[in-house]
Design a protein around this motif. Structure first.
Motif: not given
Length: 260
Positions: A83, A87-88, A90-91, A139, A185, A188-189, A191-193
């Motif tokens: 996860d 997240r990384s 997405g960022r 990451h 997931r 998660i993606l 939200d990270a974006y």
């Protein structure tokens, strides 16, 4: 000259991409001038998550900077499916879209057009496959292989990334720890974006559209004799694509609900 080291991953250019010292040599395409303009823009605005254009070698190949790190090539290592890794990604994707916001796509000829209603609003990478993201220390630090980049709505890229990384497909075709965690997931993606509400409401349609678009590209390549596509587009691959299509249609409401 240092030795040429074949790089793993890829389908259309399989076996034709090599590392030479601190550079990468790749075949040119019709869209190479457009991609180079995009990469130069990213360099100009200080985005460090993409290769730099260094020129063309004596064999007519584009020369790009080599980005140190590891991509998630098959068989996917466990660290690439966490996860935290997601997240990384997405960022990184959000930083890319922010960096290209001021780029004028109009003077350039792109490889393959993004279909309506996702054809405008920015620039999309369009092929955020696991082996097109470079990681360091678990990451995501860079996107590579911009051959399919084109004008497009950022939600199209987010949906394509979710389709491949969550992954949004029938769980029968996922054999690792991501199985039956598709919607968790996805959240998660997204939200990270930091995807906005309008994008979240359109993501299910974008994911289905991205799947059809990519299947058409691969199928056309296979029929035209592109070796990597022909090798990939087997009856088994077509059956998986059919299962994904049915799953995306069946789960469309659940995908949208998971993001609200």
């Amino acid at each position: 000259m240092p030795p040429e080291i074949p790089l793993l991953g890829g389908t259309a250019n399989r076996g034709r991409v090599h590392r030479v010292g601190d550079t990468v040599r790749r075949p040119q395409r019709r869209s190479t001038p457009a991609v180079h303009a995009l990469l130069r823009h990213l360099e100009d605005v200080g985005f460090d998550g993409a290769p730099r254009v260094l020129g063309v070698d004596d064999d007519g190949r584009e020369v790009l900077s080599y980005i140190p790190g590891r991509a998630v090539t098959a068989p996917a290592p466990a660290w690439g499916l966490t996860d935290a890794a997601l997240r990384s990604v997405g960022r990184l994707l959000r930083r890319f879209h922010d960096a290209v916001a001021g780029f004028d796509t109009r003077p350039h000829a792109w490889s393959a057009a993004v279909p309506e209603p996702f054809a405008e609003g920015g620039v999309t990478h369009n092929d955020p496959n696991l082996d097109n993201v470079v990681f360091r220390g678990g990451h995501a630090v860079a996107l590579i292989d911009f051959d399919l980049a084109a004008p497009g709505d950022p939600v199209w890229d987010v949906a394509g990334t979710a389709r491949l990384w969550a992954p949004l497909r029938d769980p029968v075709d996922t054999s690792d720890g991501r199985r039956r965690r598709e919607l968790d997931r996805l959240r998660i993606l997204v939200d990270a974006y930091d995807l906005d509400d309008a994008g979240r409401s359109r993501l299910a349609a974008a994911a289905a559209g991205h799947h059809e678009w990519m299947c058409a590209l691969v199928g056309d390549g296979a029929r035209n004799g592109v070796p990597g596509f022909a090798e990939y587009w087997t009856p088994g691959a077509r059956a998986r694509a059919d299962r994904t299509r049915a799953w995306l249609e069946r789960e469309s409401g659940a995908i949208t609900a998971a993001l609200t």
